[in-house]
Design a protein around this motif. Structure first.
Motif, short mmCIF file in Angstrom:
data_model
loop_
_atom_site.label_atom_id
_atom_site.label_comp_id
_atom_site.label_asym_id
_atom_site.label_seq_id
_atom_site.Cartn_x
_atom_site.Cartn_y
_atom_site.Cartn_z
N PRO A 183 43.90 20.68 65.93
CA PRO A 183 44.67 21.76 65.31
C PRO A 183 45.01 21.36 63.88
O PRO A 183 44.98 20.16 63.55
N SER A 199 47.44 25.00 72.92
CA SER A 199 46.95 24.89 71.56
C SER A 199 45.42 25.05 71.48
O SER A 199 44.71 24.89 72.46
N SER A 200 44.97 25.36 70.29
CA SER A 200 43.53 25.47 70.06
C SER A 200 43.16 24.68 68.81
O SER A 200 43.80 24.85 67.77
N ARG A 209 39.23 24.80 74.05
CA ARG A 209 40.67 24.79 73.78
C ARG A 209 41.31 23.72 74.66
O ARG A 209 40.65 23.14 75.52
N HIS A 439 38.03 30.60 65.88
CA HIS A 439 38.07 30.58 67.35
C HIS A 439 37.31 31.78 67.92
O HIS A 439 37.91 32.75 68.37
N GLN A 487 47.29 31.00 69.52
CA GLN A 487 47.36 29.54 69.51
C GLN A 487 48.74 28.96 69.20
O GLN A 487 48.98 27.79 69.46
#
Ligand SMILES: Cc1cc2nc3c(=O)[nH]c(=O)nc-3n(C[C@H](O)[C@H](O)[C@H](O)COP(=O)(O)OP(=O)(O)OC[C@H]3O[C@@H](n4cnc5c(N)ncnc54)[C@H](O)[C@@H]3O)c2cc1C
Length: 534
Positions: A183, A199-200, A209, A439, A487
């Motif tokens: 991230p 989170s991503s 992810r 993403h 995210q």
């Protein structure tokens, strides 16, 4: 040392080049900085702790100040003005699972509210204490930051939940592995925080992810210990991991995280392509992801973000040369910049690059090679420092992010941007608003919009401006088919918007889950779902 009132290391600064300052001033006018409160002044406001003494708990003013706020713009305004509002009554930094258990027992016995704390990088009000008649204890996992075990046969690593990004990667790299979770907050956010807030990372196209990386672990709850075994896949009913992912500290404290790791790639490079228009660029991105080209990251800036990035980059001579080159190939004012990464064996990288260039060429993309991609990679974790530079000039910056299906991307994006652009019309203030997609999924993608506006004449006015922009655009997001967060999670800021997405029955189910683990509502009240008592 970490800044007590902003992002990152206090000895590291990123400057905004003169051309960047001029660019912003042309678009939204010159700004005036607001005066920063001193640490000394804030110390004087910290009230006496209401916590019964405990040897693991530090109640000194500085530690309570440093754990009172996250990194949202509202948090920044509170920290810079010195108007923190509420401080935790104390902070504990347990070193072991046993100490976490002991602290939870103490909280239960003394009716103390508990806020689990990872790296404090929340941008949605997750770790801010609410004013409460009961004392608040923040439990930071910062001292549990080790690689505890690595199983190279199964490619599973076990970490203390407070391990921050750089320590996750350096400890794995020493053994030839990577987690691949990056991230933008990598420098400070922790592996437990990633799990707790779903989170991503920037390279989620290759590594997935955090949902795909989280294999199991240990969670200490007020009702006992929850151990989640690592199983590659299972059809044995609902998955307990899914309950923990995105639990935002409401169910318990994650102490150990088991993750799926990957051998370090042989090669990695990042590349930049420019397109003549948004339509062509978006079509190329969709083709790349729907044809499953093996990229490790993909990011597509709209025309205004492209223009902004080139303006803020500095080096005007080089940028002019680039723009002349692009113009000769038909990419002018509406041009959009795509950055993509290839990662893996030499063969995989070669083949992915050639496939990617094929799909980009089909949409008239102008490939510019690796130079700009390498610049992106170099600055990927230092960009958050730009906020400090903008703040010093008097500009406030924030982001809003969501995800939606492909057929709704343009609709949602334009509604978000337009709402922000018009959001301060009654103050005669212009906003500089720009967006990128990242993403990517076969079904859709995330939309990440940044907005910059001038501070008001006072902190109160700036806070009011931000609140109006945030609330109205969050409403636009959920009313137009977007998720309230792709995210950044829910926290306290997004909690009022969650029901649109989950439905009444869905919200009842989430509340019941929280009540099962925490009937007295001691754990992080107000985060994820609004508190029953507020
Ligand atoms: C500049 C910047 C860039 C960012 N970029 C990204 C990005 O690219 N992708 C992304 O996904 N997010 C991003 N974020 C948001 C943020 O970094 C993530 O939400 C991150 O996962 C939070 O991790 P943390 O360790 O800082 O958790 P914290 O902020 O400390 O906590 C977040 C939530 O998780 C809970 N929690 C933390 N640790 C535990 C634990 N051990 N047990 C139980 N609950 C726990 C807390 O109670 C809280 O509710 C960014 C934030 C900033 C400021």
């Amino acid at each position: 040392m970490r800044r007590w009132n902003g992002w990152g290391d206090e000895n590291f600064n990123l400057n905004l080049p003169d051309e960047g300052q001029q660019f912003l001033s042309d678009r939204i006018g010159e700004a005036r900085p607001l005066p920063d409160a001193t640490l000394e002044a804030v110390r004087k406001q910290v009230p006496e702790s209401r916590l019964p003494p405990h040897e693991l708990i530090d109640t000194s003013a500085d530690v309570r100040i440093r754990h009172a706020r996250g990194q949202s713009l509202a948090d920044w305004l509170a920290m810079r003005s010195g108007q923190f509002g509420v401080f935790p009554d104390g902070v504990a930094l347990p070193k072991t699972t046993e100490e976490v258990r002991e602290l939870l027992a103490y909280a239960k016995d003394n009716n103390v509210k508990v806020i689990p704390y990872g790296g404090g990088t929340s941008v949605a009000g997750h770790i801010t204490p609410l004013a409460d008649s009961q004392p608040v204890l923040t439990i930071s996992l910062a001292a549990m930051n080790r690689l505890m075990d690595i199983d190279t046969d199964s490619q599973i690593a076990t970490f203390g939940a407070g391990t921050p990004g750089p320590l996750v990667e350096s400890q794995l790299r020493a053994q030839g592995y990577t987690l691949g979770h990056f991230p933008q907050s990598f420098e400070l956010s922790t592996i437990g925080g990633w799990v707790a807030s779903r989170s991503s990372g920037q390279q989620s196209l290759r590594y997935g992810r955090i949902e795909q990386l989280f294999a199991g672990g240990r969670i200490e709850t007020l009702k006992g210990t929850l151990d989640i075994p690592t199983i590659p896949a299972s059809s044995a009913g609902p998955d307990i991991r899914e309950m923990i992912l995105g639990s935002e500290g409401r169910l318990g404290i994650i102490t150990e995280v088991k993750v799926r790791i990957t051998r370090l790639p042989e090669k990695e490079s990042f590349h930049v392509v420019f397109f003549q228009s948004w339509e062509k660029a978006k079509a190329a991105a969709r083709e790349l992801v729907q044809n499953r080209v093996q990229l490790s990251m993909l990011r597509l800036s709209n025309a205004i973000e492209t223009e902004t990035q080139l303006a803020l980059a500095g080096h005007p001579g080089q940028i002019r040369l680039l723009e002349t080159f692009l113009s000769l190939r038909g990419a002018n004012d509406e041009k959009c910049m795509m950055t993509f990464g290839v990662t893996g064996s030499k063969h995989q990288c070669r083949s992915a690059l050639s496939e990617a260039r094929k799909y980009c060429s089909a949409q008239g993309g102008v490939y510019t090679g690796k130079y700009l991609g390498a610049k992106w990679a170099e600055k990927r974790f230092t960009m958050p420092y730009l906020r400090e530079a903008l703040w010093q000039l008097g500009y406030a910056v924030d982001t809003l992010e969501t995800a939606t299906d492909w057929d709704n991307v343009d609709n949602l994006l334009s509604r978000m941007e337009n709402n922000l652009r018009q959001g301060l019309a009654e103050n005669n203030e212009r906003l500089h608003v720009f967006t990128h997609l990242s993403h990517f999924y076969g079904q859709g993608c995330s939309i990440y919009t940044t907005y910059v506006f001038r501070n008001g004449d006072s902190y109160e006015e700036t806070q009011d401006r931000w609140q109006r922009l945030k609330t109205s655009t969050s409403q636009v997001i959920v009313e137009n088919g977007g998720t309230i967060s792709h995210q950044h999670g829910v926290g306290k800021d997004h909690a009022p918007f969650l029901e649109v997405e989950k439905g009444e029955l869905g919200m009842t189910a989430i509340s019941s889950l929280c009540e099962t683990f925490d009937p007295a509502e001691l754990l992080n009240p107000g985060t994820l779902i609004q508190s029953r008592n507020n």
